[in-house]
Write a protein that holds these residues in place. Structure first.
Motif, PDB file in Angstrom:
ATOM      1  N   THR A 128       0.848  -1.186   0.000  1.00 24.37           N
ATOM      2  CA  THR A 128       0.000   0.000   0.000  1.00 24.37           C
ATOM      3  C   THR A 128       0.881   1.232   0.000  1.00 24.37           C
ATOM      4  OG1 THR A 128      -0.107  -0.028   2.410  1.00 24.37           O
ATOM      5  CG2 THR A 128      -1.879  -1.139   1.227  1.00 24.37           C
ATOM      6  N   GLY A 129       0.306   2.356  -0.390  1.00 22.78           N
ATOM      7  CA  GLY A 129       1.064   3.598  -0.425  1.00 22.78           C
ATOM      8  C   GLY A 129       1.897   3.704  -1.681  1.00 22.78           C
ATOM      9  N   ASP A 130       2.583   4.834  -1.780  1.00 23.55           N
ATOM     10  CA  ASP A 130       3.441   5.068  -2.938  1.00 23.55           C
ATOM     11  C   ASP A 130       4.865   5.269  -2.447  1.00 23.55           C
ATOM     12  OD1 ASP A 130       4.367   5.577  -5.492  1.00 23.55           O
ATOM     13  OD2 ASP A 130       3.886   7.702  -5.392  1.00 23.55           O
ATOM     14  N   GLY A 131       5.602   4.171  -2.301  1.00 23.81           N
ATOM     15  CA  GLY A 131       6.961   4.256  -1.793  1.00 23.81           C
ATOM     16  C   GLY A 131       7.982   4.525  -2.874  1.00 23.81           C
ATOM     17  N   GLY A 132       7.577   4.463  -4.131  1.00 24.10           N
ATOM     18  CA  GLY A 132       8.502   4.718  -5.229  1.00 24.10           C
ATOM     19  C   GLY A 132       9.680   3.759  -5.232  1.00 24.10           C
ATOM     20  N   PRO A 133      10.871   4.273  -5.578  1.00 24.20           N
ATOM     21  CA  PRO A 133      12.059   3.423  -5.670  1.00 24.20           C
ATOM     22  C   PRO A 133      12.425   2.742  -4.347  1.00 24.20           C
ATOM     23  CG  PRO A 133      12.465   5.547  -6.701  1.00 24.20           C
ATOM     24  CD  PRO A 133      11.133   5.639  -6.019  1.00 24.20           C
ATOM     25  N   ARG A 134      12.166   3.410  -3.222  1.00 20.78           N
ATOM     26  CA  ARG A 134      12.485   2.781  -1.932  1.00 20.78           C
ATOM     27  C   ARG A 134      11.636   1.555  -1.699  1.00 20.78           C
ATOM     28  NH1 ARG A 134      12.082   7.995   1.279  1.00 20.78           N
ATOM     29  NH2 ARG A 134      13.390   9.181  -0.088  1.00 20.78           N
ATOM     30  N   LEU A 135      10.364   1.653  -2.055  1.00 13.82           N
ATOM     31  CA  LEU A 135       9.478   0.510  -1.900  1.00 13.82           C
ATOM     32  C   LEU A 135       9.954  -0.647  -2.769  1.00 13.82           C
ATOM     33  CD1 LEU A 135       6.878  -0.842  -0.887  1.00 13.82           C
ATOM     34  CD2 LEU A 135       5.717   0.190  -2.844  1.00 13.82           C
ATOM     35  N   ALA A 136      10.330  -0.351  -3.999  1.00 12.45           N
ATOM     36  CA  ALA A 136      10.808  -1.395  -4.903  1.00 12.45           C
ATOM     37  C   ALA A 136      12.070  -2.055  -4.344  1.00 12.45           C
ATOM     38  CB  ALA A 136      11.076  -0.807  -6.288  1.00 12.45           C
ATOM     39  N   ALA A 137      12.976  -1.263  -3.801  1.00 13.93           N
ATOM     40  CA  ALA A 137      14.209  -1.815  -3.232  1.00 13.93           C
ATOM     41  C   ALA A 137      13.908  -2.683  -2.015  1.00 13.93           C
ATOM     42  CB  ALA A 137      15.171  -0.687  -2.860  1.00 13.93           C
ATOM     43  N   ASP A 138      13.050  -2.190  -1.127  1.00 18.41           N
ATOM     44  CA  ASP A 138      12.696  -2.965   0.066  1.00 18.41           C
ATOM     45  C   ASP A 138      11.981  -4.260  -0.303  1.00 18.41           C
ATOM     46  OD1 ASP A 138      13.803  -1.014   1.660  1.00 18.41           O
ATOM     47  OD2 ASP A 138      11.883  -0.129   2.255  1.00 18.41           O
ATOM     48  N   ALA A 139      11.034  -4.165  -1.240  1.00 20.54           N
ATOM     49  CA  ALA A 139      10.295  -5.352  -1.662  1.00 20.54           C
ATOM     50  C   ALA A 139      11.231  -6.361  -2.329  1.00 20.54           C
ATOM     51  CB  ALA A 139       9.166  -4.962  -2.615  1.00 20.54           C
ATOM     52  N   GLY A 140      12.155  -5.863  -3.139  1.00 18.37           N
ATOM     53  CA  GLY A 140      13.112  -6.760  -3.795  1.00 18.37           C
ATOM     54  C   GLY A 140      14.024  -7.455  -2.804  1.00 18.37           C
ATOM     55  N   ALA A 141      14.497  -6.719  -1.797  1.00 14.03           N
ATOM     56  CA  ALA A 141      15.361  -7.318  -0.774  1.00 14.03           C
ATOM     57  C   ALA A 141      14.585  -8.362   0.021  1.00 14.03           C
ATOM     58  CB  ALA A 141      15.915  -6.238   0.146  1.00 14.03           C
ATOM     59  N   TYR A 142      13.345  -8.043   0.373  1.00  9.82           N
ATOM     60  CA  TYR A 142      12.512  -9.000   1.104  1.00  9.82           C
ATOM     61  C   TYR A 142      12.270 -10.243   0.264  1.00  9.82           C
ATOM     62  CZ  TYR A 142       8.428 -11.290   2.996  1.00  9.82           C
ATOM     63  OH  TYR A 142       7.556 -12.241   3.461  1.00  9.82           O
ATOM     64  N   LEU A 143      11.906 -10.027  -1.000  1.00  6.46           N
ATOM     65  CA  LEU A 143      11.618 -11.148  -1.888  1.00  6.46           C
ATOM     66  C   LEU A 143      12.830 -12.060  -2.034  1.00  6.46           C
ATOM     67  CD1 LEU A 143       9.524 -12.444  -3.802  1.00  6.46           C
ATOM     68  CD2 LEU A 143      10.474 -11.034  -5.611  1.00  6.46           C
ATOM     69  N   GLN A 144      13.995 -11.468  -2.226  1.00  5.69           N
ATOM     70  CA  GLN A 144      15.205 -12.278  -2.368  1.00  5.69           C
ATOM     71  C   GLN A 144      15.469 -13.085  -1.101  1.00  5.69           C
ATOM     72  OE1 GLN A 144      18.905 -10.117  -2.625  1.00  5.69           O
ATOM     73  NE2 GLN A 144      19.941 -11.834  -3.573  1.00  5.69           N
ATOM     74  N   THR A 145      15.325 -12.452   0.051  1.00  2.00           N
ATOM     75  CA  THR A 145      15.553 -13.151   1.314  1.00  2.00           C
ATOM     76  C   THR A 145      14.557 -14.292   1.488  1.00  2.00           C
ATOM     77  OG1 THR A 145      16.426 -11.130   2.282  1.00  2.00           O
ATOM     78  CG2 THR A 145      15.706 -12.842   3.813  1.00  2.00           C
ATOM     79  N   LEU A 146      13.297 -14.035   1.150  1.00  2.00           N
ATOM     80  CA  LEU A 146      12.278 -15.073   1.252  1.00  2.00           C
ATOM     81  C   LEU A 146      12.592 -16.249   0.330  1.00  2.00           C
ATOM     82  CD1 LEU A 146       9.546 -16.060   2.333  1.00  2.00           C
ATOM     83  CD2 LEU A 146       8.458 -14.772   0.475  1.00  2.00           C
ATOM     84  N   LEU A 147      12.959 -15.970  -0.920  1.00  2.00           N
ATOM     85  CA  LEU A 147      13.272 -17.041  -1.873  1.00  2.00           C
ATOM     86  C   LEU A 147      14.470 -17.855  -1.405  1.00  2.00           C
ATOM     87  CD1 LEU A 147      12.738 -15.127  -5.233  1.00  2.00           C
ATOM     88  CD2 LEU A 147      11.174 -16.741  -4.147  1.00  2.00           C
ATOM     89  N   LEU A 148      15.494 -17.185  -0.879  1.00  2.00           N
ATOM     90  CA  LEU A 148      16.670 -17.903  -0.373  1.00  2.00           C
ATOM     91  C   LEU A 148      16.321 -18.750   0.835  1.00  2.00           C
ATOM     92  CD1 LEU A 148      19.389 -15.127  -0.780  1.00  2.00           C
ATOM     93  CD2 LEU A 148      19.214 -17.272  -2.074  1.00  2.00           C
TER      94      LEU A 148
END
Length: 137
Positions: free
Chosen positions: A4-24
């Motif tokens: 939710t919300g509009d986090g822009g590039p920070r949101l994308a970076a946080d989501a990507g880091a979370y996603l990578q950690t989850l997949l690993l």
């Protein structure tokens, strides 16, 4: 993954880091996974099926236990050599990039720094249009 919300590039970076950690982590527990960004095109369907009221669907993840006996597991494809499809053009790169690349090669234990000359001048493969190797091992 709904956000939710509009986090822009920070949101994308946080989501990507979370996603990578989850997949690993899933891999560490023996669970196979596959991120699916295309799923975001079907956000309304996913939202309805999961009962999610709000948020933007960034990515979905398919996961489960791999069937090691499935025939698709044994499919092998050939790989083209790196120099057949990638020609580094460091001679026109900014000096900082060349310096960083040389440093990386040293960190990786390469015996020499990147070859910035055409392969023919460096005494390597003389095919027209080719370059020397990025890092000599």
């Amino acid at each position: 993954m709904f956000v939710t919300g509009d986090g822009g590039p920070r949101l994308a970076a946080d989501a990507g880091a979370y996603l990578q950690t989850l997949l690993l982590a899933m891999t560490g527990y023996g669970v196979a996974s596959c991120p699916q960004g295309l799923l975001s095109f079907y956000a309304d369907t996913v939202r309805d099926r999961l009962g999610v009221g709000e948020g933007k669907l960034l990515v979905g993840i398919s996961f489960g236990y791999a069937d090691e006996n499935a025939p698709v597991i044994r499919v092998a494809t050939g790989r083209a050599a790196l120099e057949d499809h990638h020609i580094p053009h460091l001679e026109s790169a900014p000096k900082a990039l060349v310096t960083a690349t040389r440093s990386l090669c040293r960190c990786l234990g390469a015996d020499s720094t990147p070859d910035l000359l055409p392969a023919t001048a460096a005494g390597a493969d003389a095919r027209p249009g080719t370059r020397g190797r990025f890092c000599a091992r």
